[in-house]
Design a protein around this motif. Structure first.
Motif, mmCIF file in Angstrom:
data_model
loop_
_atom_site.group_PDB
_atom_site.id
_atom_site.type_symbol
_atom_site.label_atom_id
_atom_site.label_comp_id
_atom_site.label_asym_id
_atom_site.label_seq_id
_atom_site.Cartn_x
_atom_site.Cartn_y
_atom_site.Cartn_z
ATOM 1 N N GLY A 233 0.775 -1.234 0.000
ATOM 2 C CA GLY A 233 0.000 0.000 0.000
ATOM 3 C C GLY A 233 0.800 1.274 0.000
ATOM 4 O O GLY A 233 0.303 2.323 0.416
ATOM 5 N N LEU A 234 2.048 1.206 -0.458
ATOM 6 C CA LEU A 234 2.883 2.403 -0.522
ATOM 7 C C LEU A 234 3.071 2.830 -1.975
ATOM 8 O O LEU A 234 3.096 1.994 -2.872
ATOM 9 C CB LEU A 234 4.247 2.129 0.123
ATOM 10 N N GLY A 236 1.347 6.237 0.114
ATOM 11 C CA GLY A 236 0.001 6.733 0.363
ATOM 12 C C GLY A 236 -0.705 6.146 1.554
ATOM 13 O O GLY A 236 -1.462 6.838 2.229
ATOM 14 N N SER A 237 -0.485 4.869 1.850
ATOM 15 C CA SER A 237 -1.203 4.258 2.966
ATOM 16 C C SER A 237 -0.629 4.693 4.309
ATOM 17 O O SER A 237 0.536 5.072 4.413
ATOM 18 C CB SER A 237 -1.139 2.737 2.865
ATOM 19 N N ASP A 238 -1.461 4.605 5.321
ATOM 20 C CA ASP A 238 -0.999 4.781 6.681
ATOM 21 C C ASP A 238 0.051 3.711 6.986
ATOM 22 O O ASP A 238 -0.105 2.546 6.594
ATOM 23 C CB ASP A 238 -2.179 4.641 7.643
ATOM 24 N N LEU A 241 -1.120 0.453 8.488
ATOM 25 C CA LEU A 241 -1.744 -0.444 7.515
ATOM 26 C C LEU A 241 -0.674 -1.122 6.673
ATOM 27 O O LEU A 241 -0.734 -2.338 6.425
ATOM 28 C CB LEU A 241 -2.704 0.338 6.612
ATOM 29 N N SER A 242 0.342 -0.351 6.241
ATOM 30 C CA SER A 242 1.437 -0.930 5.462
ATOM 31 C C SER A 242 2.184 -1.988 6.260
ATOM 32 O O SER A 242 2.590 -3.017 5.729
ATOM 33 C CB SER A 242 2.400 0.164 5.008
#
Length: 351
Positions: A233-234, A236-238, A241-242
């Motif tokens: 999720g990179l 951009g993701s928290d 979460l990543s």
């Protein structure tokens, strides 16, 4: 000659290679090789191909006088439709440019002549994945006709340091991360070890920094790094979460590759030997060398885990990472990117 024990079993995969080294690489020729091929006696068909296969560099030197002029699919024009080198097929191995004849082998002077294979080659990675731990080094009889640099005055001390770093990397009583930190202790002594206290979010941030910086200058990092970032999720993701997605990727990777730790051990030991670590020209201090080595570990670990859905995918991913790590100014660039001090304004990685 001192070599890793897998070295004697290396064999080019030729047309069976998933990522052939004569596609997508800036392959150079020496001045002597260029003019030798220009005057080579060969078939008319091969002569026409040779005449369009190379171009003289904008700033030619004796060691990098000309480069391969790729075809529309970004492959060397001498790569035939069967996946073999037409020059090799018609004229034999001895007429090949040295980079084609020797790759992925690297011959270097230390306390004695030594050689290993770069993990930028998928065949090397596969050999290392199948090699039991610990990786041993053996002496073999083999002639080498090329010119080698003379050993520097610090060869003895550098060899001893490298041996200690290799022993630390092979210490299976420690986790892989702890082994990397132990190499920092070997190089830095009582000094604080950079990244020793970093947790998963820090690791992911460092991986993102490295990939983002190198994407514009390395097609391999652009292709594999972008996919690896997306897997967690990179960008951009928290980061929490990543981190959860990273832990999921770890569980999947170790489920399909239960010997993954052994793969990484052999890969990083081979890298230490290949680079003659810590004797890296781009690193002015042991601290510089350690930070850049940690960066190499971060990149290989991150891309391999994120994309290692099976043995072939893992080999392809880490070979792509090593294509930038072992064939560029990676140690200088990575050291600047992950250095504790801010990067200079307008810093751009060197090609």
């Amino acid at each position: 000659m001192l070599v890793p024990e897998y070295f004697i079993n290396f064999k080019c995969k030729c047309r069976d290679c998933r990522n052939v080294c004569c596609r997508g690489w800036g392959i150079s020729l020496t001045e002597a090789e260029y003019y030798r091929l220009l005057g080579l006696s060969c078939s008319k068909t091969l002569r026409r191909t040779l005449d369009s296969a190379f171009y003289i560099a904008d700033r030619p030197t004796r060691e990098a006088y000309a480069f391969v002029s790729p075809s529309l699919d970004n492959a060397c024009r001498l790569l035939n439709k069967d996946g073999f080198c037409e020059l090799h097929k018609q004229c034999g191995e001895t007429v090949l440019p040295s980079v084609c004849r020797l790759y992925p082998r690297s011959y270097k002077s230390g306390l004695q002549l030594e050689s290993s294979c770069s993990a930028s080659c998928e065949a090397t990675v596969e050999l290392l994945m199948n090699q039991p731990c610990p990786l041993h080094f053996v002496e073999i009889e083999r002639e080498f006709s090329g010119a080698l640099p003379m050993p520097n005055p610090g060869a003895q001390a550098n060899d001893e340091l490298r041996s200690r770093c290799i022993a630390a990397m092979q210490n299976q009583a420690l986790s892989l991360r702890e082994r990397i930190i132990q190499i920092g202790h070997i190089l830095l002594g009582p000094q604080p070890i950079p990244f020793a206290q970093h947790q998963t979010p820090d690791f992911l941030q460092n991986a993102e920094k490295l990939i983002s910086a190198f994407m514009d200058i390395s097609p391999n990092i652009a292709e594999y790094g972008e996919k690896a970032l997306a897997a967690v999720g990179l960008p951009g993701s928290d980061l929490q979460l990543s981190a959860a997605l990273w832990r999921k990727a770890l569980r999947r990777a170790y489920a399909v590759l239960p010997d993954c730790d052994d793969y990484y051990e052999n890969l990083m030991v081979n890298h230490l030997f290949y680079e003659q670590f810590p004797d890296i020209p781009a690193c002015k201090t042991p601290r510089d060398a350690y930070i850049a080595f940690y960066a190499a570990w971060t990149l290989v670990r991150f891309i391999g885990i994120c994309l290692g859905t099976d043995k072939a995918a893992f080999a392809d991913a880490v070979a792509a990472a090593f294509r930038y790590i072992e064939h560029s100014d990676f140690y200088r660039n990575a050291g600047l990117i992950l250095h504790d001090d801010p990067c200079p304004d307008g810093f751009k990685p060197a090609v």
